[in-house]
Design a protein around this motif. Structure first.
Motif, PDB file in Angstrom:
ATOM      1  N   ALA A 113       0.883  -1.167   0.000  1.00 48.21           N
ATOM      2  CA  ALA A 113       0.000   0.000   0.000  1.00 48.21           C
ATOM      3  C   ALA A 113       0.919   1.213   0.000  1.00 48.21           C
ATOM      4  CB  ALA A 113      -0.904  -0.013   1.221  1.00 48.21           C
ATOM      5  N   PHE A 114       0.747   2.099  -0.981  1.00 48.61           N
ATOM      6  CA  PHE A 114       1.705   3.190  -1.134  1.00 48.61           C
ATOM      7  C   PHE A 114       1.077   4.425  -1.761  1.00 48.61           C
ATOM      8  CE2 PHE A 114       1.519   1.451  -5.315  1.00 48.61           C
ATOM      9  CZ  PHE A 114       1.795   2.520  -6.168  1.00 48.61           C
ATOM     10  N   THR A 115       1.797   5.526  -1.635  1.00 48.03           N
ATOM     11  CA  THR A 115       1.514   6.752  -2.365  1.00 48.03           C
ATOM     12  C   THR A 115       2.847   7.301  -2.843  1.00 48.03           C
ATOM     13  OG1 THR A 115      -0.411   7.252  -0.984  1.00 48.03           O
ATOM     14  CG2 THR A 115       0.509   9.079  -2.256  1.00 48.03           C
ATOM     15  N   LEU A 116       2.945   7.571  -4.126  1.00 51.26           N
ATOM     16  CA  LEU A 116       4.137   8.143  -4.730  1.00 51.26           C
ATOM     17  C   LEU A 116       3.739   9.502  -5.289  1.00 51.26           C
ATOM     18  CD1 LEU A 116       7.125   7.696  -5.574  1.00 51.26           C
ATOM     19  CD2 LEU A 116       6.250   6.713  -7.701  1.00 51.26           C
ATOM     20  N   THR A 117       4.280  10.562  -4.692  1.00 50.79           N
ATOM     21  CA  THR A 117       3.911  11.925  -5.056  1.00 50.79           C
ATOM     22  C   THR A 117       4.978  12.539  -5.947  1.00 50.79           C
ATOM     23  OG1 THR A 117       2.741  12.142  -2.951  1.00 50.79           O
ATOM     24  CG2 THR A 117       3.271  14.181  -4.111  1.00 50.79           C
ATOM     25  N   PHE A 118       4.535  13.166  -7.038  1.00 54.20           N
ATOM     26  CA  PHE A 118       5.431  13.798  -7.999  1.00 54.20           C
ATOM     27  C   PHE A 118       5.377  15.309  -7.831  1.00 54.20           C
ATOM     28  CE2 PHE A 118       4.512   9.686  -9.684  1.00 54.20           C
ATOM     29  CZ  PHE A 118       5.652   9.304 -10.377  1.00 54.20           C
ATOM     30  N   LEU A 126       0.813  15.581  -8.775  1.00 58.19           N
ATOM     31  CA  LEU A 126      -0.119  14.461  -8.662  1.00 58.19           C
ATOM     32  C   LEU A 126       0.533  13.346  -7.870  1.00 58.19           C
ATOM     33  CD1 LEU A 126       1.006  12.151 -10.812  1.00 58.19           C
ATOM     34  CD2 LEU A 126      -0.036  13.681 -12.449  1.00 58.19           C
ATOM     35  N   SER A 127      -0.257  12.323  -7.583  1.00 58.05           N
ATOM     36  CA  SER A 127       0.248  11.154  -6.858  1.00 58.05           C
ATOM     37  C   SER A 127      -0.254   9.889  -7.527  1.00 58.05           C
ATOM     38  CB  SER A 127      -0.243  11.163  -5.409  1.00 58.05           C
ATOM     39  OG  SER A 127       0.261  12.267  -4.712  1.00 58.05           O
ATOM     40  N   LEU A 128       0.547   8.841  -7.403  1.00 56.16           N
ATOM     41  CA  LEU A 128       0.128   7.486  -7.743  1.00 56.16           C
ATOM     42  C   LEU A 128      -0.156   6.807  -6.424  1.00 56.16           C
ATOM     43  CD1 LEU A 128       2.676   5.925 -10.259  1.00 56.16           C
ATOM     44  CD2 LEU A 128       0.367   6.645 -10.714  1.00 56.16           C
ATOM     45  N   SER A 129      -1.206   6.027  -6.363  1.00 53.19           N
ATOM     46  CA  SER A 129      -1.468   5.318  -5.115  1.00 53.19           C
ATOM     47  C   SER A 129      -2.014   3.931  -5.399  1.00 53.19           C
ATOM     48  CB  SER A 129      -2.442   6.101  -4.236  1.00 53.19           C
ATOM     49  OG  SER A 129      -3.688   6.248  -4.878  1.00 53.19           O
ATOM     50  N   GLY A 130      -1.717   3.044  -4.471  1.00 50.72           N
ATOM     51  CA  GLY A 130      -2.211   1.684  -4.532  1.00 50.72           C
ATOM     52  C   GLY A 130      -2.583   1.235  -3.132  1.00 50.72           C
ATOM     53  N   ASP A 131      -3.686   0.500  -3.012  1.00 57.89           N
ATOM     54  CA  ASP A 131      -4.160   0.052  -1.693  1.00 57.89           C
ATOM     55  C   ASP A 131      -3.656  -1.336  -1.327  1.00 57.89           C
ATOM     56  OD1 ASP A 131      -5.672  -1.615  -3.307  1.00 57.89           O
ATOM     57  OD2 ASP A 131      -7.603  -0.775  -2.704  1.00 57.89           O
TER      58      ASP A 131
END
Length: 140
Positions: A113-118, A126-131
Motif C-alpha cells: 500500500a503506497f503513495t508516490l507523489t510527484f 499528482l500522486s500514484l497510489s495503490g491500496d
C-alpha cells in the motif's frame, strides 16, 4: 522484457519535453505501466518483484535465493521531477540507490500500500497510489 517496454515508452514520451505538468503526468503514467507489468510478471512467474526508489530514479528487482537482485538498470526521473514515497501512510526516505525495494509486487497479486507523489519546483502535481489489492491509480 515487459518492464523494459514500459520504461522505454516513458523515456520516449519524455524526450519531447513540454510543460512540467505534462512531463510529470507522462512520468506517472509510465511508472503506473511499470508497476502493472511487474505485478503481472510476479503472478505469471510466481516470483516476488519490487521497485527500489531513490531520489535519482528507480529500478526493478526480483527476490532470488541470495536476496533482492536488480533486473533493470536505474531509470532516472526527469531532471526537474522530485518524488516522495509513503508506505502504509508513513513517509520513507528515498536516498540510496542500493538496498531492498520499498514497493513490493508479490506473486499472490498483492502489492505494498503506497503513495508516490510527484513534484517539481514548489508544486505538487499528482500522486500514484495503490491500496495493496486493487489497481494503481493517479490522484490529481
Amino acid at each position: 522484457m515487459l518492464v523494459l517496454v514500459g520504461v522505454l515508452l516513458g523515456m520516449v514520451s519524455l524526450a519531447g519535453g513540454g510543460s512540467p505538468a505534462r512531463e510529470v503526468k507522462q512520468e506517472a503514467e509510465a511508472m503506473m505501466q511499470v508497476i502493472h507489468q511487474l505485478r503481472q510478471r510476479a503472478v505469471f512467474e510466481g516470483q516476488e518483484y519490487g521497485l527500489r526508489l531513490s531520489t535519482d530514479g528507480y529500478r526493478a528487482m526480483r527476490l532470488e535465493v541470495r536476496g533482492w537482485e536488480p533486473v533493470t538498470a536505474l531509470s532516472r526521473w526527469p531532471l526537474n521531477v522530485r518524488v516522495r514515497f509513503q508506505h502504509d501512510g508513513y513517509a520513507v526516505e528515498l536516498d540510496a540507490e542500493e538496498g531492498p525495494p520499498q514497493l513490493l509486487l508479490l506473486s499472490n497479486d498483492e502489492t505494498s500500500a503506497f503513495t508516490l507523489t510527484f513534484e517539481s519546483g514548489n508544486r505538487t502535481w499528482l500522486s500514484l497510489s495503490g491500496d495493496g489489492i486493487g489497481e494503481v491509480a493517479i490522484d490529481d
